[in-house]
Design a protein around this motif. Structure first.
Motif, PDB file in Angstrom:
ATOM      1  N   VAL A  52     -43.328 -10.811 -10.710  1.00 54.22           N
ATOM      2  CA  VAL A  52     -44.219 -11.692  -9.954  1.00 54.22           C
ATOM      3  C   VAL A  52     -44.976 -12.621 -10.897  1.00 54.22           C
ATOM      4  O   VAL A  52     -45.157 -13.811 -10.603  1.00 54.22           O
ATOM      5  CB  VAL A  52     -45.195 -10.858  -9.095  1.00 54.22           C
ATOM      6  CG1 VAL A  52     -46.281 -11.753  -8.489  1.00 54.22           C
ATOM      7  CG2 VAL A  52     -44.443 -10.134  -7.991  1.00 54.22           C
ATOM      8  N   LEU A  53     -45.428 -12.107 -12.032  1.00 52.13           N
ATOM      9  CA  LEU A  53     -46.104 -12.959 -13.016  1.00 52.13           C
ATOM     10  C   LEU A  53     -45.172 -14.062 -13.511  1.00 52.13           C
ATOM     11  O   LEU A  53     -45.602 -15.204 -13.747  1.00 52.13           O
ATOM     12  CB  LEU A  53     -46.597 -12.118 -14.195  1.00 52.13           C
ATOM     13  CG  LEU A  53     -47.820 -11.243 -13.932  1.00 52.13           C
ATOM     14  CD1 LEU A  53     -48.114 -10.356 -15.139  1.00 52.13           C
ATOM     15  CD2 LEU A  53     -49.036 -12.107 -13.617  1.00 52.13           C
ATOM     16  N   THR A  54     -43.902 -13.736 -13.677  1.00 51.28           N
ATOM     17  CA  THR A  54     -42.917 -14.742 -14.077  1.00 51.28           C
ATOM     18  C   THR A  54     -42.825 -15.842 -13.022  1.00 51.28           C
ATOM     19  O   THR A  54     -42.825 -17.040 -13.347  1.00 51.28           O
ATOM     20  CB  THR A  54     -41.536 -14.094 -14.275  1.00 51.28           C
ATOM     21  OG1 THR A  54     -41.643 -13.036 -15.231  1.00 51.28           O
ATOM     22  CG2 THR A  54     -40.524 -15.114 -14.768  1.00 51.28           C
ATOM     23  N   VAL A  55     -42.760 -15.434 -11.767  1.00 50.22           N
ATOM     24  CA  VAL A  55     -42.686 -16.409 -10.672  1.00 50.22           C
ATOM     25  C   VAL A  55     -43.951 -17.268 -10.618  1.00 50.22           C
ATOM     26  O   VAL A  55     -43.883 -18.490 -10.417  1.00 50.22           O
ATOM     27  CB  VAL A  55     -42.461 -15.679  -9.324  1.00 50.22           C
ATOM     28  CG1 VAL A  55     -42.548 -16.667  -8.163  1.00 50.22           C
ATOM     29  CG2 VAL A  55     -41.115 -14.970  -9.328  1.00 50.22           C
ATOM     30  N   ILE A  56     -45.116 -16.647 -10.815  1.00 52.50           N
ATOM     31  CA  ILE A  56     -46.367 -17.411 -10.834  1.00 52.50           C
ATOM     32  C   ILE A  56     -46.338 -18.451 -11.943  1.00 52.50           C
ATOM     33  O   ILE A  56     -46.757 -19.602 -11.747  1.00 52.50           O
ATOM     34  CB  ILE A  56     -47.571 -16.459 -11.012  1.00 52.50           C
ATOM     35  CG1 ILE A  56     -47.764 -15.620  -9.748  1.00 52.50           C
ATOM     36  CG2 ILE A  56     -48.842 -17.249 -11.333  1.00 52.50           C
ATOM     37  CD1 ILE A  56     -48.845 -14.564  -9.883  1.00 52.50           C
ATOM     38  N   GLY A  57     -45.838 -18.062 -13.114  1.00 58.59           N
ATOM     39  CA  GLY A  57     -45.716 -19.014 -14.216  1.00 58.59           C
ATOM     40  C   GLY A  57     -44.837 -20.199 -13.860  1.00 58.59           C
ATOM     41  O   GLY A  57     -45.164 -21.348 -14.173  1.00 58.59           O
ATOM     42  N   VAL A  58     -43.722 -19.940 -13.182  1.00 56.07           N
ATOM     43  CA  VAL A  58     -42.817 -21.017 -12.769  1.00 56.07           C
ATOM     44  C   VAL A  58     -43.507 -21.938 -11.758  1.00 56.07           C
ATOM     45  O   VAL A  58     -43.395 -23.165 -11.839  1.00 56.07           O
ATOM     46  CB  VAL A  58     -41.520 -20.430 -12.178  1.00 56.07           C
ATOM     47  CG1 VAL A  58     -40.652 -21.531 -11.576  1.00 56.07           C
ATOM     48  CG2 VAL A  58     -40.740 -19.666 -13.253  1.00 56.07           C
ATOM     49  N   LEU A  59     -44.232 -21.347 -10.811  1.00 55.88           N
ATOM     50  CA  LEU A  59     -44.930 -22.157  -9.803  1.00 55.88           C
ATOM     51  C   LEU A  59     -46.006 -23.038 -10.441  1.00 55.88           C
ATOM     52  O   LEU A  59     -46.132 -24.220 -10.104  1.00 55.88           O
ATOM     53  CB  LEU A  59     -45.554 -21.238  -8.740  1.00 55.88           C
ATOM     54  CG  LEU A  59     -44.584 -20.506  -7.812  1.00 55.88           C
ATOM     55  CD1 LEU A  59     -45.336 -19.539  -6.910  1.00 55.88           C
ATOM     56  CD2 LEU A  59     -43.787 -21.509  -6.976  1.00 55.88           C
ATOM     57  N   ILE A  60     -46.787 -22.469 -11.349  1.00 55.16           N
ATOM     58  CA  ILE A  60     -47.830 -23.260 -12.019  1.00 55.16           C
ATOM     59  C   ILE A  60     -47.199 -24.359 -12.868  1.00 55.16           C
ATOM     60  O   ILE A  60     -47.732 -25.472 -12.965  1.00 55.16           O
ATOM     61  CB  ILE A  60     -48.722 -22.351 -12.886  1.00 55.16           C
ATOM     62  CG1 ILE A  60     -49.421 -21.304 -12.013  1.00 55.16           C
ATOM     63  CG2 ILE A  60     -49.765 -23.178 -13.638  1.00 55.16           C
ATOM     64  CD1 ILE A  60     -50.356 -21.885 -10.988  1.00 55.16           C
ATOM     65  N   PHE A  61     -46.055 -24.067 -13.468  1.00 58.36           N
ATOM     66  CA  PHE A  61     -45.350 -25.086 -14.246  1.00 58.36           C
ATOM     67  C   PHE A  61     -44.992 -26.273 -13.350  1.00 58.36           C
ATOM     68  O   PHE A  61     -45.135 -27.431 -13.744  1.00 58.36           O
ATOM     69  CB  PHE A  61     -44.083 -24.489 -14.868  1.00 58.36           C
ATOM     70  CG  PHE A  61     -43.334 -25.433 -15.772  1.00 58.36           C
ATOM     71  CD1 PHE A  61     -43.657 -25.525 -17.119  1.00 58.36           C
ATOM     72  CD2 PHE A  61     -42.312 -26.241 -15.274  1.00 58.36           C
ATOM     73  CE1 PHE A  61     -42.977 -26.398 -17.952  1.00 58.36           C
ATOM     74  CE2 PHE A  61     -41.638 -27.114 -16.102  1.00 58.36           C
ATOM     75  CZ  PHE A  61     -41.966 -27.199 -17.446  1.00 58.36           C
ATOM     76  N   GLY A  62     -44.529 -25.983 -12.140  1.00 61.30           N
ATOM     77  CA  GLY A  62     -44.211 -27.066 -11.213  1.00 61.30           C
ATOM     78  C   GLY A  62     -45.447 -27.829 -10.769  1.00 61.30           C
ATOM     79  O   GLY A  62     -45.446 -29.069 -10.698  1.00 61.30           O
ATOM     80  N   LEU A  63     -46.556 -27.106 -10.513  1.00 57.07           N
ATOM     81  CA  LEU A  63     -47.791 -27.756 -10.080  1.00 57.07           C
ATOM     82  C   LEU A  63     -48.422 -28.598 -11.182  1.00 57.07           C
ATOM     83  O   LEU A  63     -49.194 -29.524 -10.903  1.00 57.07           O
ATOM     84  CB  LEU A  63     -48.798 -26.701  -9.606  1.00 57.07           C
ATOM     85  CG  LEU A  63     -48.456 -25.986  -8.295  1.00 57.07           C
ATOM     86  CD1 LEU A  63     -49.425 -24.841  -8.049  1.00 57.07           C
ATOM     87  CD2 LEU A  63     -48.494 -26.969  -7.132  1.00 57.07           C
ATOM     88  N   LEU A  64     -48.081 -28.279 -12.428  1.00 57.00           N
ATOM     89  CA  LEU A  64     -48.632 -29.044 -13.551  1.00 57.00           C
ATOM     90  C   LEU A  64     -48.298 -30.526 -13.437  1.00 57.00           C
ATOM     91  O   LEU A  64     -49.073 -31.387 -13.874  1.00 57.00           O
ATOM     92  CB  LEU A  64     -48.101 -28.468 -14.875  1.00 57.00           C
ATOM     93  CG  LEU A  64     -48.561 -29.153 -16.163  1.00 57.00           C
ATOM     94  CD1 LEU A  64     -50.070 -29.030 -16.326  1.00 57.00           C
ATOM     95  CD2 LEU A  64     -47.853 -28.530 -17.373  1.00 57.00           C
ATOM     96  N   PHE A  65     -47.156 -30.833 -12.834  1.00 58.88           N
ATOM     97  CA  PHE A  65     -46.736 -32.229 -12.730  1.00 58.88           C
ATOM     98  C   PHE A  65     -47.557 -33.012 -11.700  1.00 58.88           C
ATOM     99  O   PHE A  65     -47.438 -34.232 -11.613  1.00 58.88           O
ATOM    100  CB  PHE A  65     -45.248 -32.294 -12.384  1.00 58.88           C
ATOM    101  CG  PHE A  65     -44.371 -31.806 -13.495  1.00 58.88           C
ATOM    102  CD1 PHE A  65     -44.028 -32.652 -14.547  1.00 58.88           C
ATOM    103  CD2 PHE A  65     -43.909 -30.498 -13.519  1.00 58.88           C
ATOM    104  CE1 PHE A  65     -43.230 -32.200 -15.590  1.00 58.88           C
ATOM    105  CE2 PHE A  65     -43.106 -30.038 -14.555  1.00 58.88           C
ATOM    106  CZ  PHE A  65     -42.767 -30.898 -15.598  1.00 58.88           C
ATOM    107  N   THR A  66     -48.396 -32.307 -10.937  1.00 54.73           N
ATOM    108  CA  THR A  66     -49.280 -33.017 -10.002  1.00 54.73           C
ATOM    109  C   THR A  66     -50.596 -33.412 -10.655  1.00 54.73           C
ATOM    110  O   THR A  66     -51.391 -34.138 -10.056  1.00 54.73           O
ATOM    111  CB  THR A  66     -49.583 -32.135  -8.772  1.00 54.73           C
ATOM    112  OG1 THR A  66     -50.384 -31.004  -9.183  1.00 54.73           O
ATOM    113  CG2 THR A  66     -48.297 -31.634  -8.129  1.00 54.73           C
ATOM    114  N   LEU A  67     -50.842 -32.921 -11.880  1.00 56.41           N
ATOM    115  CA  LEU A  67     -52.090 -33.231 -12.579  1.00 56.41           C
ATOM    116  C   LEU A  67     -51.910 -34.445 -13.476  1.00 56.41           C
ATOM    117  O   LEU A  67     -50.887 -34.571 -14.156  1.00 56.41           O
ATOM    118  CB  LEU A  67     -52.535 -32.039 -13.433  1.00 56.41           C
ATOM    119  CG  LEU A  67     -53.025 -30.789 -12.711  1.00 56.41           C
ATOM    120  CD1 LEU A  67     -53.359 -29.706 -13.732  1.00 56.41           C
ATOM    121  CD2 LEU A  67     -54.245 -31.103 -11.872  1.00 56.41           C
TER     122      LEU A  67
END
Length: 379
Positions: free
Chosen positions: A151-166
């Protein structure tokens, strides 16, 4: 900002299962936490100057990749030694977002507004340990301990994707373009700034006391006062709510009082709470509540001390916000490791070592607060 907490607090409920699966002793399993803290502390010193050289988004993205790799490595670990190694990798990656998120606040805000925004971030950070063990327990109910790291791995992937919105908050014209070796050498210059050391040291003393509390409170509550583990979790959660409340008050008072006065106020409350805690902890006066009530007020001072120590340090060096954030963060977490280690070294089955260490670091904080009277130098 929540990566430090979720990386450890998520798997706390699974530690007994991990010990059985990896055939690890309690002492070896504890190294998965101390190894993470060490990697998290030292790793910040790497990412800060990188962020000042290349901006915020690219280093955060690189850190997220390391966090994802480390989390996946933890999920696939077959021995405690391999697990500890991947935890260090995970920590070095996790700290990139934390150290540069603080720098981003300085990129965007100044003065009281920066203090308020830092307090809002700290409120979210404080909420994470309150929720993470519960979430980890629910994950464990439907899967193994390896599922938590998945789950932590998946959270990391999701945050990586959200980084492009910043957006990038540190434009090229404000960055340092000198060689990285020279950029890292600037830590020496920063360490010679009395006010910066004052801010970092004041926060470091609080972190040392807080980690002494985190390390010593289970034995004090559960073993000494015979509190049930579930009741201990409630007491721990109440303290986190106190931290969140203090951060909210700090954000509202920042415009009126300023960060230095609020930092000093927090230091004064910490000393008063630590003195009360030492008296009750050594005499046993008022039993459990004689320990729990002063600890509530002591931990709540985090809401005044951490955000204001960070804001004050960052205010002086806006063009080196990444390096300053890294240095202050490393001092904070390094002090936390020291506080935790001292509790372990002097543990005697009573709350006395914990209370003495909290009082000692609270009094030491006065010295660092006095350094804030040194002339301010903005660079």
């Amino acid at each position: 900002m929540g990566f430090a907490a979720i990386s450890t607090d998520f798997y706390l409920p699974a530690m007994p299962a991990m010990a059985r699966s990896l055939h690890a002793s309690p002492e070896a399993l504890a190294l998965t936490i101390s190894g993470f803290l060490a990697g998290f502390s030292v790793g910040q010193l790497f990412w800060g100057p990188i962020g000042d050289r290349f901006g915020r988004r690219i280093p955060i993205a690189c850190g997220l990749v390391l966090f994802i790799i480390g989390s996946l490595g933890c999920a696939l670990s077959s021995s405690i030694t391999i697990m500890i190694s991947w935890r260090v990798v995970q920590a070095v990656g996790a700290c990139a977002g934390v150290v540069l998120a603080r720098a981003m606040v300085r990129d965007l805000y100044e003065g009281a507004r920066a203090t308020a925004m830092m307090s809002h971030l700290m409120t979210i950070t404080a909420a994470t340990p309150l929720l993470a063990p519960t979430i980890g327990g629910q994950i464990l109910a439907f899967g193994s301990w390896r599922s938590i790291f998945t789950v932590l791995t998946v959270i990391g992937v999701l945050i990586f994707g959200l980084l492009f919105t910043l957006p990038e908050t540190f434009p090229p014209n404000r960055r340092h373009h000198e060689p990285l070796a020279r950029v890292f050498a600037h830590y020496k210059d920063l360490l010679l700034q009395p006010r910066l050391i004052g801010y970092a040291g004041a926060g470091g003393c609080l972190y040392a006391g807080m980690f002494a509390y985190i390390s010593g409170s289970p034995a004090a509550y559960i073993n000494y006062y015979h509190v049930s583990p579930s009741y201990y979790g409630l007491l721990f959660g109440l303290n986190i709510i106190g931290i969140m409340g203090a951060n909210a008050i700090n954000a509202r008072l920042a415009h009126r009082l300023g960060s230095d006065r609020l930092l000093t106020l927090g230091g004064g409350i910490a000393i008063a709470s630590a003195l009360s805690l030492t008296v009750t902890g050594n005499t046993g006066w008022d039993g459990l509540w004689g320990l729990a009530i002063p600890l509530f007020f002591y931990t709540a001072t985090s809401g005044f001390i951490v955000a204001n120590s960070l804001t004050g340090a960052l205010h002086q060096h806006p063009r080196r916000a990444g390096a300053v954030s890294a240095l202050v963060g490393a001092i904070h977490y390094g002090s936390g490791i020291l506080g935790s280690a001292l509790v372990g070294a002097f543990a005697n089955g009573t709350p006395k070592p914990m209370t003495a260490i909290i009082l000692g670091f609270s009094l030491l904080g006065v010295f660092f607060l006095l350094l804030l009277k040194a002339p301010q130098k903005v660079t």
